[in-house]
Scaffold this motif. Structure first.
Motif, PDB file in Angstrom:
ATOM      1  N   ARG A   4      -4.753  13.431  15.629  1.00  0.00           N
ATOM      2  CA  ARG A   4      -4.690  12.602  14.436  1.00  0.00           C
ATOM      3  C   ARG A   4      -5.130  11.181  14.753  1.00  0.00           C
ATOM      4  NH1 ARG A   4       1.212  12.601  12.175  1.00  0.00           N
ATOM      5  NH2 ARG A   4       1.579  11.874  14.304  1.00  0.00           N
ATOM      6  N   LEU A   5      -5.970  10.628  13.889  1.00  0.00           N
ATOM      7  CA  LEU A   5      -6.306   9.208  13.954  1.00  0.00           C
ATOM      8  C   LEU A   5      -5.311   8.476  13.060  1.00  0.00           C
ATOM      9  CD1 LEU A   5      -8.099   6.850  14.834  1.00  0.00           C
ATOM     10  CD2 LEU A   5      -9.574   7.348  12.871  1.00  0.00           C
ATOM     11  N   LEU A   6      -4.599   7.523  13.641  1.00  0.00           N
ATOM     12  CA  LEU A   6      -3.512   6.832  12.945  1.00  0.00           C
ATOM     13  C   LEU A   6      -3.843   5.362  12.737  1.00  0.00           C
ATOM     14  CD1 LEU A   6      -0.595   8.292  15.123  1.00  0.00           C
ATOM     15  CD2 LEU A   6      -1.421   9.182  12.940  1.00  0.00           C
ATOM     16  N   VAL A   7      -3.258   4.784  11.701  1.00  0.00           N
ATOM     17  CA  VAL A   7      -3.374   3.349  11.462  1.00  0.00           C
ATOM     18  C   VAL A   7      -1.970   2.832  11.159  1.00  0.00           C
ATOM     19  CG1 VAL A   7      -3.877   3.643   8.983  1.00  0.00           C
ATOM     20  CG2 VAL A   7      -4.567   1.545  10.161  1.00  0.00           C
ATOM     21  N   LEU A   8      -1.661   1.635  11.653  1.00  0.00           N
ATOM     22  CA  LEU A   8      -0.332   1.056  11.480  1.00  0.00           C
ATOM     23  C   LEU A   8      -0.254   0.305  10.148  1.00  0.00           C
ATOM     24  CD1 LEU A   8       2.413   0.688  12.917  1.00  0.00           C
ATOM     25  CD2 LEU A   8       1.564  -1.525  13.718  1.00  0.00           C
ATOM     26  N   LEU A   9       0.762   0.632   9.353  1.00  0.00           N
ATOM     27  CA  LEU A   9       0.993  -0.024   8.073  1.00  0.00           C
ATOM     28  C   LEU A   9       2.391  -0.637   8.046  1.00  0.00           C
ATOM     29  CD1 LEU A   9      -0.428   2.621   5.547  1.00  0.00           C
ATOM     30  CD2 LEU A   9      -1.630   0.695   6.608  1.00  0.00           C
ATOM     31  N   VAL A  10       2.537  -1.701   7.269  1.00  0.00           N
ATOM     32  CA  VAL A  10       3.842  -2.336   7.087  1.00  0.00           C
ATOM     33  C   VAL A  10       4.110  -2.476   5.592  1.00  0.00           C
ATOM     34  CG1 VAL A  10       3.760  -3.591   9.269  1.00  0.00           C
ATOM     35  CG2 VAL A  10       2.853  -4.665   7.210  1.00  0.00           C
ATOM     36  N   MET A  11       5.392  -2.467   5.248  1.00  0.00           N
ATOM     37  CA  MET A  11       5.799  -2.644   3.855  1.00  0.00           C
ATOM     38  C   MET A  11       5.996  -4.136   3.573  1.00  0.00           C
ATOM     39  SD  MET A  11       6.608  -0.858   1.086  1.00  0.00           S
ATOM     40  CE  MET A  11       7.238   0.758   1.598  1.00  0.00           C
ATOM     41  N   ARG A  12       5.320  -4.628   2.526  1.00  0.00           N
ATOM     42  CA  ARG A  12       5.442  -6.044   2.196  1.00  0.00           C
ATOM     43  C   ARG A  12       6.832  -6.344   1.664  1.00  0.00           C
ATOM     44  NH1 ARG A  12       1.696  -9.672   2.058  1.00  0.00           N
ATOM     45  NH2 ARG A  12       2.590 -10.735   0.246  1.00  0.00           N
ATOM     46  N   GLN A  13       7.392  -7.471   2.130  1.00  0.00           N
ATOM     47  CA  GLN A  13       8.749  -7.864   1.772  1.00  0.00           C
ATOM     48  C   GLN A  13       8.794  -8.948   0.698  1.00  0.00           C
ATOM     49  OE1 GLN A  13      11.365  -6.103   3.398  1.00  0.00           O
ATOM     50  NE2 GLN A  13       9.505  -4.968   3.916  1.00  0.00           N
ATOM     51  N   GLU A  14       7.639  -9.407   0.246  1.00  0.00           N
ATOM     52  CA  GLU A  14       7.600 -10.481  -0.749  1.00  0.00           C
ATOM     53  C   GLU A  14       6.390 -10.313  -1.642  1.00  0.00           C
ATOM     54  OE1 GLU A  14       5.361 -13.829   2.017  1.00  0.00           O
ATOM     55  OE2 GLU A  14       7.562 -13.773   1.995  1.00  0.00           O
ATOM     56  N   GLU A  15       6.423 -11.025  -2.759  1.00  0.00           N
ATOM     57  CA  GLU A  15       5.288 -11.014  -3.678  1.00  0.00           C
ATOM     58  C   GLU A  15       4.135 -11.819  -3.090  1.00  0.00           C
ATOM     59  OE1 GLU A  15       5.086  -9.129  -6.101  1.00  0.00           O
ATOM     60  OE2 GLU A  15       7.167  -8.631  -6.622  1.00  0.00           O
ATOM     61  N   PRO A  16       2.891 -11.513  -3.439  1.00  0.00           N
ATOM     62  CA  PRO A  16       2.525 -10.406  -4.328  1.00  0.00           C
ATOM     63  C   PRO A  16       2.564  -9.049  -3.614  1.00  0.00           C
ATOM     64  CG  PRO A  16       0.552 -11.546  -3.578  1.00  0.00           C
ATOM     65  CD  PRO A  16       1.722 -12.318  -3.037  1.00  0.00           C
ATOM     66  N   PHE A  17       2.605  -7.988  -4.386  1.00  0.00           N
ATOM     67  CA  PHE A  17       2.627  -6.609  -3.881  1.00  0.00           C
ATOM     68  C   PHE A  17       3.888  -6.311  -3.073  1.00  0.00           C
ATOM     69  CE2 PHE A  17      -1.980  -7.654  -4.167  1.00  0.00           C
ATOM     70  CZ  PHE A  17      -2.344  -6.712  -5.131  1.00  0.00           C
ATOM     71  N   ARG A  18       5.007  -6.834  -3.510  1.00  0.00           N
ATOM     72  CA  ARG A  18       6.274  -6.509  -2.859  1.00  0.00           C
ATOM     73  C   ARG A  18       6.497  -4.992  -2.885  1.00  0.00           C
ATOM     74  NH1 ARG A  18      11.181  -9.200  -1.767  1.00  0.00           N
ATOM     75  NH2 ARG A  18      12.994  -7.806  -1.807  1.00  0.00           N
ATOM     76  N   ASP A  19       7.012  -4.454  -1.765  1.00  0.00           N
ATOM     77  CA  ASP A  19       7.296  -3.025  -1.594  1.00  0.00           C
ATOM     78  C   ASP A  19       6.031  -2.164  -1.615  1.00  0.00           C
ATOM     79  OD1 ASP A  19      10.037  -3.579  -1.452  1.00  0.00           O
ATOM     80  OD2 ASP A  19      10.266  -3.416  -3.625  1.00  0.00           O
ATOM     81  N   ARG A  20       4.891  -2.746  -1.322  1.00  0.00           N
ATOM     82  CA  ARG A  20       3.632  -2.001  -1.213  1.00  0.00           C
ATOM     83  C   ARG A  20       3.201  -1.997   0.261  1.00  0.00           C
ATOM     84  NH1 ARG A  20      -1.122  -1.686  -4.487  1.00  0.00           N
ATOM     85  NH2 ARG A  20       0.218  -1.928  -6.316  1.00  0.00           N
ATOM     86  N   TRP A  21       2.682  -0.877   0.713  1.00  0.00           N
ATOM     87  CA  TRP A  21       2.160  -0.808   2.084  1.00  0.00           C
ATOM     88  C   TRP A  21       0.926  -1.686   2.225  1.00  0.00           C
ATOM     89  CZ3 TRP A  21       4.940   1.156   5.891  1.00  0.00           C
ATOM     90  CH2 TRP A  21       5.884   2.144   5.615  1.00  0.00           C
ATOM     91  N   SER A  22       0.757  -2.260   3.405  1.00  0.00           N
ATOM     92  CA  SER A  22      -0.395  -3.127   3.667  1.00  0.00           C
ATOM     93  C   SER A  22      -0.714  -3.085   5.154  1.00  0.00           C
ATOM     94  CB  SER A  22      -0.096  -4.569   3.250  1.00  0.00           C
ATOM     95  OG  SER A  22       0.858  -5.163   4.118  1.00  0.00           O
ATOM     96  N   LEU A  23      -1.847  -3.656   5.515  1.00  0.00           N
ATOM     97  CA  LEU A  23      -2.156  -3.898   6.920  1.00  0.00           C
ATOM     98  C   LEU A  23      -1.292  -5.047   7.424  1.00  0.00           C
ATOM     99  CD1 LEU A  23      -6.058  -3.765   6.703  1.00  0.00           C
ATOM    100  CD2 LEU A  23      -4.544  -1.943   7.505  1.00  0.00           C
TER     101      LEU A  23
END
Length: 244
Positions: free
Chosen positions: A34-53
């Motif tokens: 599997r090729l994997l990429v690391l994602l983090v969940m945003r803790q603030e606006e904008p896009f709070r609770d959205r995965w991001s780089l």
């Protein structure tokens, strides 16, 4: 001069920029292909609770590369990694914080991509409720334009495999040709080359050193262990490798 018309020029105000760094951290899980990429969940606006780089705004007195390494060190512990600058994404309206209330501040993203060894990478969850490796084909809709940045980074990774020794950054010092082939098929897909041609081409190029050691896995024949010879690879630097 009399009789010569003057062309009227229009003056546009200069943009006020904030600069961020976003990291695409790739890893290859060779045990599950599997090729994997690391994602983090945003803790603030904008896009709070959205995965991001993983990303950050650049601090005063900090270089872009220092910011990239800082965000790496805050998210992952790893001894060996490959990191290079990827591209600058700076189109207008790529960030919801660009509004009249913000006095027309533009947000640039200088992206970097990294490659780390999956087996030795330790994720850091301090102060982060969401951090995870995602298989590339399962990445959800990300915050900002991070899906576009990830797509660009994946293409760069594929290209790097063609003309650089980046693959050896995520292999152990000693590896089998099967290990190397598996890594390439994981990133490039099963159809890039059959194993026999891959093996023959690699050994002919001469930058893999047979250590004389062998390893046994399962019921098959013991496989020879090789080591990457950086000096022997030097003549091939920046030249497309035919086996891919």
């Amino acid at each position: 001069m009399a009789g010569r018309s003057q062309k009227k020029t229009t003056s546009h105000p200069l943009e006020d920029f904030k600069v961020g760094v976003d990291n695409i951290i790739f890893s290859v899980d060779t045990t599950q292909n599997r090729l994997l990429v690391l994602l983090v969940m945003r803790q603030e606006e904008p896009f709070r609770d959205r995965w991001s780089l993983p990303g950050t705004l650049v601090r005063q007195g900090e270089s872009l590369e220092e910011a990239a390494y800082r965000i790496l060190s805050e998210k992952i512990r790893v001894n060996n990694l490959y990191l290079e600058q990827l591209y600058t994404f700076g189109g207008p309206h790529r960030d919801p914080r660009e509004s009249p209330e913000s006095y027309h501040v533009r947000y640039l993203s200088v992206s970097y991509f990294a490659l780390v060894r999956f087996e030795e990478a330790e994720l850091i969850a301090d102060g982060v409720t969401g951090i995870a490796w995602y298989p590339l084909e399962q990445v959800p809709q990300l915050a900002f334009d991070h899906n576009q940045i990830l797509k660009y980074g994946y293409q760069r990774l594929r290209n790097k495999l063609e003309y650089s020794p980046v693959a050896f950054e995520v292999l152990p010092e000693l590896f089998t040709l099967g290990d190397l082939y598996q890594l390439y098929t994981t990133v490039l897909g099963e159809g890039f080359s059959d194993y026999s041609n891959f093996r023959a081409r690699l050994l002919k190029l001469g930058f893999l050193c047979d250590t004389g050691k062998k390893t046994s896995r399962g019921a098959g024949r013991p496989a020879s262990l090789y080591r990457f010879d950086a000096e022997a690879f030097a003549p091939f630097k920046d030249k497309p490798l035919v086996f891919v």
